[in-house]
Design a protein around this motif. Sequence first.
Motif, short mmCIF file in Angstrom:
data_model
loop_
_atom_site.label_atom_id
_atom_site.label_comp_id
_atom_site.label_asym_id
_atom_site.label_seq_id
_atom_site.Cartn_x
_atom_site.Cartn_y
_atom_site.Cartn_z
N GLU A 149 1.79 -17.28 -5.12
CA GLU A 149 2.19 -16.43 -3.99
C GLU A 149 3.31 -15.47 -4.41
O GLU A 149 3.30 -14.29 -4.03
CB GLU A 149 2.64 -17.30 -2.82
N ILE A 152 1.97 -12.59 -6.56
CA ILE A 152 1.33 -11.54 -5.74
C ILE A 152 2.40 -10.69 -5.07
O ILE A 152 2.29 -9.45 -5.03
CB ILE A 152 0.40 -12.19 -4.70
N SER A 153 3.44 -11.35 -4.54
CA SER A 153 4.52 -10.62 -3.87
C SER A 153 5.23 -9.68 -4.84
O SER A 153 5.55 -8.52 -4.49
CB SER A 153 5.52 -11.62 -3.29
N ARG A 155 3.98 -8.36 -7.59
CA ARG A 155 3.05 -7.27 -7.91
C ARG A 155 3.10 -6.18 -6.82
O ARG A 155 3.13 -4.98 -7.12
CB ARG A 155 1.63 -7.83 -8.03
N ASN A 156 3.13 -6.63 -5.56
CA ASN A 156 3.23 -5.68 -4.44
C ASN A 156 4.57 -4.95 -4.45
O ASN A 156 4.64 -3.74 -4.19
CB ASN A 156 3.04 -6.41 -3.11
N SER A 157 5.64 -5.71 -4.78
CA SER A 157 6.98 -5.11 -4.82
C SER A 157 7.07 -4.04 -5.91
O SER A 157 7.71 -3.00 -5.73
CB SER A 157 8.04 -6.19 -5.05
N SER A 159 4.57 -2.24 -7.02
CA SER A 159 3.81 -1.07 -6.55
C SER A 159 4.63 -0.27 -5.53
O SER A 159 4.63 0.98 -5.56
CB SER A 159 2.49 -1.52 -5.93
N GLU A 160 5.31 -0.98 -4.65
CA GLU A 160 6.16 -0.30 -3.65
C GLU A 160 7.33 0.41 -4.33
O GLU A 160 7.75 1.50 -3.90
CB GLU A 160 6.66 -1.32 -2.64
N GLN A 163 6.43 3.78 -5.53
CA GLN A 163 6.44 4.78 -4.46
C GLN A 163 7.86 5.25 -4.16
O GLN A 163 8.10 6.44 -3.89
CB GLN A 163 5.79 4.19 -3.22
N LEU A 181 4.05 -4.23 -14.92
CA LEU A 181 2.83 -4.76 -14.29
C LEU A 181 1.88 -5.34 -15.34
O LEU A 181 1.26 -6.40 -15.12
CB LEU A 181 2.14 -3.66 -13.49
N GLU A 239 13.25 -11.77 -6.86
CA GLU A 239 11.90 -12.34 -6.82
C GLU A 239 11.48 -12.84 -8.20
O GLU A 239 10.87 -13.91 -8.33
CB GLU A 239 10.90 -11.29 -6.32
#
Length: 264
Positions: A149, A152-153, A155-157, A159-160, A163, A181, A239
């Motif tokens: 979990e 995944i978090s 990986r999302n962080s 990507s964010e 941005q 990544l 994280e």
Amino acid sequence: MRNLIIGGQKVFAKSLGYKLTFIIVIILFIFGLNVIFNIVSLYNSNNGLETYMTSSDNVITLSEVERYFFNASLTMNSYLDTFDKSKENEIVNNLEKAERILNENISLNSVQGNLRDKMINKLDEITLNFKNIVNLNENKENEINSFNELEISIRNSLSEFKQLLEKNGQSRLNVYINNALSTLEELKKYADQYFYSNSSGYVDTISAQFEDLFSRLLVLQSMLNSEELKNAFAELMEELESLKTTFNQIVEAIESQDPIIQEM
């Protein structure tokens, strides 16, 4: 790669050692039961029909104990290869049935009773150690779920964060995030293999991946030009620290099982 091969060889040798240990335990336990049987038979051979019938009942009882213990041992051998949860109750039930029979359904004198008590103590020890292994494995599975979990978090962080870099005019720094990544993907691949195999050869490889991941990201710290980016970066690193801590806890759970198994 050499470390991974050596790790695989260690796991094979360790697994073989466990199997040999259980075979020895089975042989010793059944030998102990046979000793009790022989003493019972010898003691009762001169005491007439009534004691002969008692001896016959004891033989049947000891045969049941052997059967339950043998079934538990074989299933436990398989369990230590796969940690199949469906086998846990079967193992405990067989061990408890063997002990219950020894406690309730056999008539022995004091010498025979001492031997019986040693068998019961051994059953208690094996049952307790097995339950400890089950608990450690449950903890390991929970930590693995947390690890997945968190990955995944993160990986999302990441990507964010890409941005946010673009929003703050620092899109040129996205190369560091892309590299991070890729490193995280490699780390996850090796971690999955480690969780499946329990091979200690993967631990150093994964630790090196963590160091690489941290070093790639820490280069960014001095280049960030806004508080928004700095705060997001700090949260990202927290994280990652949690992911590393969770991995270390999984390693500890896996390695804690080994001495318990060796005691059984």
